[in-house]
Design a protein around this motif. Structure first.
Motif, mmCIF file in Angstrom:
data_model
loop_
_atom_site.group_PDB
_atom_site.id
_atom_site.type_symbol
_atom_site.label_atom_id
_atom_site.label_comp_id
_atom_site.label_asym_id
_atom_site.label_seq_id
_atom_site.Cartn_x
_atom_site.Cartn_y
_atom_site.Cartn_z
ATOM 1 N N GLY A 389 0.817 -1.214 0.000
ATOM 2 C CA GLY A 389 0.000 0.000 0.000
ATOM 3 C C GLY A 389 0.842 1.250 0.000
ATOM 4 N N VAL A 390 2.073 1.143 -0.510
ATOM 5 C CA VAL A 390 2.941 2.311 -0.587
ATOM 6 C C VAL A 390 2.530 3.151 -1.794
ATOM 7 C CG1 VAL A 390 5.300 3.116 -0.921
ATOM 8 C CG2 VAL A 390 4.858 1.078 0.446
ATOM 9 N N PRO A 391 2.169 4.400 -1.583
ATOM 10 C CA PRO A 391 1.848 5.224 -2.742
ATOM 11 C C PRO A 391 3.088 5.496 -3.563
ATOM 12 C CG PRO A 391 1.795 6.529 -0.716
ATOM 13 C CD PRO A 391 2.065 5.115 -0.335
ATOM 14 N N PRO A 392 2.999 5.759 -4.847
ATOM 15 C CA PRO A 392 1.748 5.905 -5.600
ATOM 16 C C PRO A 392 1.301 4.644 -6.336
ATOM 17 C CG PRO A 392 3.578 6.748 -6.885
ATOM 18 C CD PRO A 392 4.169 6.144 -5.657
ATOM 19 N N TRP A 396 -2.450 1.803 -2.545
ATOM 20 C CA TRP A 396 -2.746 2.818 -1.525
ATOM 21 C C TRP A 396 -4.136 3.398 -1.697
ATOM 22 C CZ3 TRP A 396 -3.423 8.274 -1.646
ATOM 23 C CH2 TRP A 396 -3.360 8.858 -2.909
ATOM 24 N N ILE A 397 -4.645 3.419 -2.939
ATOM 25 C CA ILE A 397 -5.996 3.941 -3.182
ATOM 26 C C ILE A 397 -7.000 3.069 -2.444
ATOM 27 C CG2 ILE A 397 -7.708 4.363 -4.975
ATOM 28 C CD1 ILE A 397 -5.557 6.212 -5.481
ATOM 29 N N GLY A 473 -2.616 3.935 -9.984
ATOM 30 C CA GLY A 473 -2.459 4.646 -8.713
ATOM 31 C C GLY A 473 -2.162 6.115 -8.938
ATOM 32 N N VAL A 474 -1.323 6.403 -9.926
ATOM 33 C CA VAL A 474 -0.930 7.800 -10.166
ATOM 34 C C VAL A 474 -2.088 8.581 -10.782
ATOM 35 C CG1 VAL A 474 0.596 9.285 -11.507
ATOM 36 C CG2 VAL A 474 1.513 7.281 -10.356
ATOM 37 N N PHE A 475 -2.808 7.943 -11.704
ATOM 38 C CA PHE A 475 -3.894 8.657 -12.378
ATOM 39 C C PHE A 475 -5.252 8.181 -11.885
ATOM 40 C CE2 PHE A 475 -0.254 9.022 -15.232
ATOM 41 C CZ PHE A 475 -0.158 10.401 -15.266
ATOM 42 N N ALA A 476 -5.352 7.979 -10.585
ATOM 43 C CA ALA A 476 -6.592 7.462 -10.019
ATOM 44 C C ALA A 476 -7.746 8.438 -10.215
ATOM 45 C CB ALA A 476 -6.394 7.170 -8.535
ATOM 46 N N GLY A 477 -7.437 9.725 -10.302
ATOM 47 C CA GLY A 477 -8.511 10.711 -10.395
ATOM 48 C C GLY A 477 -9.177 10.782 -11.765
ATOM 49 N N PHE A 478 -8.604 10.117 -12.741
ATOM 50 C CA PHE A 478 -9.125 10.086 -14.102
ATOM 51 C C PHE A 478 -10.476 9.377 -14.115
ATOM 52 C CE2 PHE A 478 -8.527 8.161 -18.482
ATOM 53 C CZ PHE A 478 -8.729 9.358 -19.144
ATOM 54 N N LEU A 483 -10.568 3.574 -10.236
ATOM 55 C CA LEU A 483 -11.205 4.306 -9.147
ATOM 56 C C LEU A 483 -12.407 5.094 -9.648
ATOM 57 C CD1 LEU A 483 -11.229 5.208 -6.193
ATOM 58 C CD2 LEU A 483 -9.819 7.139 -6.876
ATOM 59 N N ASP B 55 -6.845 17.170 -11.349
ATOM 60 C CA ASP B 55 -7.784 16.240 -10.722
ATOM 61 C C ASP B 55 -7.549 14.801 -11.143
ATOM 62 O OD1 ASP B 55 -9.086 18.029 -9.160
ATOM 63 O OD2 ASP B 55 -10.507 18.610 -10.729
ATOM 64 N N ALA B 56 -7.007 14.613 -12.347
ATOM 65 C CA ALA B 56 -6.881 13.253 -12.857
ATOM 66 C C ALA B 56 -5.762 12.487 -12.158
ATOM 67 C CB ALA B 56 -6.620 13.281 -14.362
ATOM 68 N N ALA B 57 -4.831 13.217 -11.529
ATOM 69 C CA ALA B 57 -3.714 12.528 -10.894
ATOM 70 C C ALA B 57 -3.992 12.327 -9.407
ATOM 71 C CB ALA B 57 -2.434 13.325 -11.076
ATOM 72 N N LEU B 58 -3.544 11.185 -8.883
ATOM 73 C CA LEU B 58 -3.741 10.814 -7.481
ATOM 74 C C LEU B 58 -5.213 10.997 -7.109
ATOM 75 C CD1 LEU B 58 -0.541 12.519 -6.068
ATOM 76 C CD2 LEU B 58 -0.809 10.215 -6.952
ATOM 77 N N VAL B 124 1.148 10.986 -0.305
ATOM 78 C CA VAL B 124 1.866 10.297 -1.372
ATOM 79 C C VAL B 124 3.342 10.694 -1.378
ATOM 80 C CG1 VAL B 124 2.103 10.046 -3.860
ATOM 81 C CG2 VAL B 124 -0.162 10.015 -2.819
ATOM 82 N N PHE B 131 10.219 6.081 1.825
ATOM 83 C CA PHE B 131 10.683 4.790 1.342
ATOM 84 C C PHE B 131 11.950 4.911 0.500
ATOM 85 C CE2 PHE B 131 6.532 3.624 2.764
ATOM 86 C CZ PHE B 131 6.731 2.352 3.254
#
Lengths: 496, 578
Positions: A389-392, A396-397, A473-478, A483, B55-58, B124, B131
């Motif tokens: 669950g380490v982002p990105p 993690w989402i 994970g990086v473009f989860a908001g798309f 997601l 908005d599309a990222a994370l 993030v 890490f």
């Protein structure tokens, strides 16, 4: 016959027909076989894309075929179905390409790819099933078509694993059937409906509904590998790597988790399920499985076995998300269906690459392997970090939404479980990552035969799925990310 | 000025890190790596930069430097990374590619965490930084490095989980909660106490609060010097910025929490000083000094938490303190590496002088940035509360502790003047000198001071900065005289102090688990043997399963099964067509 009424069927047939054709193909026609496989997978992906766009625009795709007197075989593409279809279609392409490279020069490839396609066809049927009966038919078909893949190598060990697999899954299927019969006898045939298919009058049959729920979910729990019905999964890892990848990421375990989600949301309806009081025990069982699977994984010395127990644990994230009431946890659970698939398929590909190229099976043999196979181990690292669950990376989402959902639902203990699981995941993945990158190699590795570190048929799918795990994970908001799609599904399930 | 600089500040290091992966681009990427903080530096200088939102990222990427505090953090972070990077070019030998990779990713995480405008974005980048820093700690791949890295990772993971829980409690349904709304959200939350406790402990691991500091004295000596510099100068200070962002400073009075935080800060400050003085490795002494200094910053945070009126002053003090500490501690870590390379004669004297300048700043001597930082802290503590006198006194005692640590460090690190004359390489001393100069600029450039009216010169400043320094030096001289008289070496404490007990306990319990498992396995085998003897059933089952296996063997000819299935599907197809 419009596109709206035939497209689901075509998506199914794009793997069913090649599956049939492949059985009749002579063993040595590798080129033809690969062409059929890859073009079918691409065709399916294209059809899926059409449906995704259509459903996003509010169109409906439904194929209804009369079957019994009052029960139809119903294939329907709702958003939730499409999530699973897209995952399966994409990973079918990846695993098929991988299998082409993995099985290069080994016998019985016609048989293998035939069943491989049938297995995916069954998964498509499960995904698109619009009622319990259709679901059951394809669910059983999946059981049967997967068996030859598990025992593909034909060794005593493989046959024994196949035995265990059949014993569990056939039993589970029978229990599930009992549940279906009970529901049908109480309420007649029901199609899946968002927010629940059971009519209001059904609430009178409280006890019967609880019994049916236990039967349905109990039957599905076998494939979803919930404790204590998980034992077949670590055994089944004797199968060739692409099969394990498909089994753990798409086909079998996912079918179980997907089925549980269907039963909770589209048969019972999430509100009724919670009223019946069956969700809390399910949540506790899932939480226990999460921890239990991870603890077991910690003690495994065989890499694929460790990955298998990790699946036991990770699949229960989905069930846990489903079992906690609320939009956020639902999103977390559903999105993990995709996230876990991408990450786990990557990890199994890596395990396969290591076994193929260097004969590595034990986790203790990974020392210094990062220098010999940097790309494979890079992909492995991405997958492992995602599992923790380490982002990105995607995981993690899931953790974020499940945790939020747990707090919102007033179940803070779930967050403790998630935390413990993350720590356990770290404990059984990070030592491997450390060994691979930072430890000195124990022996001199065999030099690569080609220009790449391993056959490109194996390497490219591995890197693709790893990149996808990172990208989602990086473009989860798309909007079209897993997601985004899971949000769409959850919104519809919880709409008033 | 658009927000492009902000985006580049994060993208450039990540792109270079990715380029290291391609063999063809590797030399170029490694050459450019030290300059990767330049976009961050440039955007820290611009006064008003619009935020970057995607908005599309994370879960909705938000980056921006809307307030002076953020820009100050960005500035000193960029400067330190830049100089540590140029220093590393000459310093890092083996595993250079791996070093630059982790260096760049950690930098991206660090810069991103500072620029983050929402909780999720922060989470993030903070995790990326945490890490990736593992790779810097483990760099040497020695047993000591491995132990340090393991300790670091275990503690960081624990902290990470507490932080995630805290973030989730803060965010609730508003997934892309911007930082502006966070303090109010925390203050109003029914779980305020839990959130604050998790935040303090979670970030405390990074900042090295007492008992959470165990990884610092292990990690700093084993990491390459430029990595130690950024570790101590910027990475642990992200925790300070995070506390400023998350804790409800100036929103709600939390006297209980504030006072306990201040108490923890003081304990940390003294603990670091006492244990640090008993160390024999100069870099370990510096690590304990960092622990001690972070304690002082935490005291200010506690004061701001206790009284909302003190919050703006506390924020300003912490920001200046962090800038000062980053420069001075970075100089000391780089200087320690320079000193190790220096022989004797005039280079040794010059290097010692440089070390002395940075050490005086840490000790808070007059005319240094340290004096200004201490004055700002004192302002916070003396303004509103009743215990002002006591805390001012404690602050002076802490300054004595800092002085002792610096004396100890200098005695361990300064190059011996009587050795053969040999100067350090220019690749090392030039960046070091520039860093020293930047630190001094902090003191002498009025625009950078926390309070422009704060006096750098004058009798008051001279006295309040001077007496703890003199007391500390006197104490050190007296102690060494006493030890010499007694004919004894100074007592020492192993780096990581109480970690030794933790490790022993873990070792014991692990052995216990292995023993228990072995016993259980033996017992199970005995039981199985017993059962097999008692029951004939076992044999019967075995016979049955053997028969089943024979059936299986026949079924193994799977082509038959395949054709069988085909028939089944043909039937299905027939049904479908019908």
């Amino acid at each position: 016959m419009t596109l709206e009424t035939t497209l689901p069927l075509w998506v199914l047939l794009t793997s069913l027909i090649p599956g049939v054709l492949l059985f009749f193909l002579p063993e040595r026609r590798h080129g033809v076989r690969t062409t059929i496989n890859i073009s079918a997978a691409c065709a399916k992906l294209a059809l899926t894309a059409v449906m995704v766009r259509g459903v996003y625009a509010g169109r409906r795709y439904e194929t209804r075929i009369p079957f019994l007197a009052d029960v139809d075989i119903l294939l329907r593409a709702d958003p939730f179905a499409l999530l699973f279809v897209t995952l399966s279609a994409a990973l079918w392409l990846a695993t098929t390409a991988y299998a082409v490279g993995y099985l290069e020069g080994s016998p019985h490839r016609s048989r293998f790819f035939g069943f491989f396609s049938l297995c995916v066809a069954s998964t498509m049927g499960i995904a698109l099933a619009g009622n319990l009966l259709t679901f059951f038919v394809f669910y059983e078909m999946l059981t049967i078509t997967t068996y030859p893949l598990v025992v593909h190598r034909g060794t005593i060990e493989a046959l024994r694993a196949g035995d265990v697999y059949l014993r569990y899954t056939i039993g589970g299927g029978a229990v599930f059937l009992a549940g279906v019969v009970l529901i049908y006898s109480l309420l007649g045939p029901l199609d899946f409906v968002e927010r629940g298919a059971l009519p209001l009058a059904a609430r009178e049959h409280r006890v019967a509904l609880v019994v049916a729920f236990v039967l349905l979910v109990g039957g599905l729990a076998v494939k979803a590998a919930l404790f204590p019905l998980h034992r077949w999964l670590p055994e089944a890892m004797v199968a060739p790597a692409p099969v394990s990848a498909l089994l753990h990421a798409v086909a079998v375990v996912k079918a179980g988790a997907f089925g549980i989600t269907r039963v909770v949301y589209d048969v019972y309806g999430v509100r009724l399920a919670h009223e019946l009081g069956v969700m809390r025990p399910l949540a506790i069982l899932a939480a226990f499985t999460i921890v239990y699977g991870s603890v077991q994984a910690l003690t495994q010395r065989d890499l694929k076995r460790r990955l298998a127990y990790s699946t036991v644990s990770q699949i229960s994230y989905i069930v846990l998300g489903v079992a906690i009431f609320g939009t956020l946890s639902t999103i977390g659970g559903i999105v993990h269906l995709v996230h876990q698939g991408l990450m786990k398929v990557t990890l199994f590909f890596c395990a396969g690459n290591l076994a193929e190229e260097l004969g590595i099976h034990e986790v203790s043999a990974l020392r210094g392997v990062g220098r010999r196979m940097p790309l494979t181990m890079g992909a492995f690292t991405v997958g492992a970090l995602g599992m923790i669950g380490v982002p990105p990376v995607a995981g993690w989402i899931t953790k974020w939404y499940l945790g939020l959902g747990a707090f919102t639902a007033g179940e803070p203990w779930v967050v403790a479980v998630l935390g413990a699981s993350a720590l356990l995941n770290a404990a059984y993945f990070l030592p491997l990552v450390y060994d691979a990158w930072f430890a000195a190699p124990a022996s001199v590795w065999r030099a690569p035969s080609g220009r790449a570190e391993v056959n490109l048929w194996l390497l490219v799918p591995t890197l693709t799925t790893a990149a996808l795990s990172l990208a989602v994970g990086v473009f989860a908001g798309f909007d079209f990310s897993p997601l985004g799609w899971a949000k769409l599904i959850a919104r519809r399930e919880f709409a008033e | 000025m658009t927000s492009i600089g902000i985006v580049l500040a994060v993208i450039v290091p990540l792109t270079l890190a990715a380029a290291l992966g391609a063999v063809a681009l590797r030399p170029l990427a490694a050459r450019l790596a030290p300059w990767a903080p330049l976009p961050a530096l440039v955007s820290s200088l611009a006064d008003q930069t619009p935020a970057f939102e995607l908005d599309a990222a994370l879960l909705g990427l938000r980056l921006g430097a809307p307030d002076p505090a953020t820009r100050a953090f960005l500035a000193f972070t960029a400067v330190l990374w830049l100089l540590a990077g140029t220093f590393a070019r000459a310093y890092v030998g083996a595993h250079a590619c791996s070093f630059w990779f982790f260096f760049l990713v950690t930098m991206a995480g660090n810069v991103g965490a500072i620029l983050a405008g929402s909780v999720a974005t922060f989470y993030v980048f903070y995790a990326v930084m945490t890490f990736a820093a593992y790779g810097l700690v483990v760099h040497e791949r020695s047993d000591a490095a491995r132990r340090a890295a393991r300790t670091y990772l275990v503690m960081a993971l624990g902290g990470e989980i507490l932080l995630l829980a805290a973030f989730l409690l803060v965010v609730r349904e508003r997934i892309d909660l911007p930082f502006g709304d966070v303090p109010v959200s925390v203050a109003r939350s029914p779980h305020r106490g839990v959130i604050c406790a998790f935040l303090v402990v979670g970030f405390g691991v990074k900042a090295g609060l007492v008992l959470l500091h165990l990884w610092l004295p292990l990690a700093h000596p084993v990491a390459p010097s430029p990595a130690s510099a950024v570790l101590s100068g910027t990475i642990i200070e992200v925790a300070l910025l995070a506390w400023l962002r998350f804790l409800p400073l100036g929103v709600a009075p939390l006297p209980g929490l504030g006072l306990s935080l201040a108490a923890v800060g003081f304990v940390t400050a003294f603990y670091g000083a006492v244990v640090g003085v008993l160390q024999v490795d100069p870099k370990v002494v510096l690590a304990y000094s960092s622990v001690s200094q972070m304690g002082l910053a935490v005291v200010a945070a506690g004061a701001g938490l206790a009284a909302p009126a003190a919050a703006p002053a506390a924020t300003a003090a912490i920001v200046f303190f962090a800038s000062h500490h980053a420069m001075a501690k970075g100089s000391l870590f780089l200087g320690a590496a320079v000193a190790r390379e220096t022989g004797g004669g005039w280079p040794a004297r010059l290097v010692t002088l440089g070390l002395l300048v940075a050490a005086l700043a840490i000790a808070g001597a007059p005319f240094t940035s340290g004096a200004l930082a201490k004055a700002a802290l004192k302002d916070v503590l003396t303004a509103p509360s009743r215990g002002a006198g006591a805390s001012a006194a404690l602050l002076s005692v802490a300054a004595i502790g800092s002085t002792l640590l610096m004396v100890r460090f200098l005695s361990l690190a300064a190059p011996a003047a009587d050795a053969e004359e040999r100067g350090p390489r220019a690749g090392l001393w030039v960046p070091w000198l520039v860093l020293l100069a930047s630190g001094s600029a902090l003191a002498f450039h009025p625009g950078l001071r926390p309070d422009p009216r704060a006096a750098l010169v004058g009798w008051g400043a001279l006295w309040s900065g001077g007496w703890p320094l003199l007391a500390g030096v006197a104490l050190a001289v007296a102690a060494s005289a006493v030890l010499r008289r007694l004919g004894r070496a100074a007592p020492t404490v192993p780096p990581g102090d109480v970690l030794v007990f933790v490790e022993a306990a873990v070792f014991e319990s692990r052995r216990g688990i292995v023993d228990a498992r072995r016993r259980a396995r033996r017992a199970r085998r005995r039981l199985q043997a017993e059962a097999a003897r008692r029951l004939r059933l076992g044999r019967r089952v075995a016979r049955l399963s053997a028969r089943l296996q024979r059936v299986d063997g026949r079924l193994a000819d799977l082509e038959k099964v395949g054709v069988l299935l085909l028939g089944l599907f043909a039937a299905l197809l027939f049904l479908l067509v019908d």
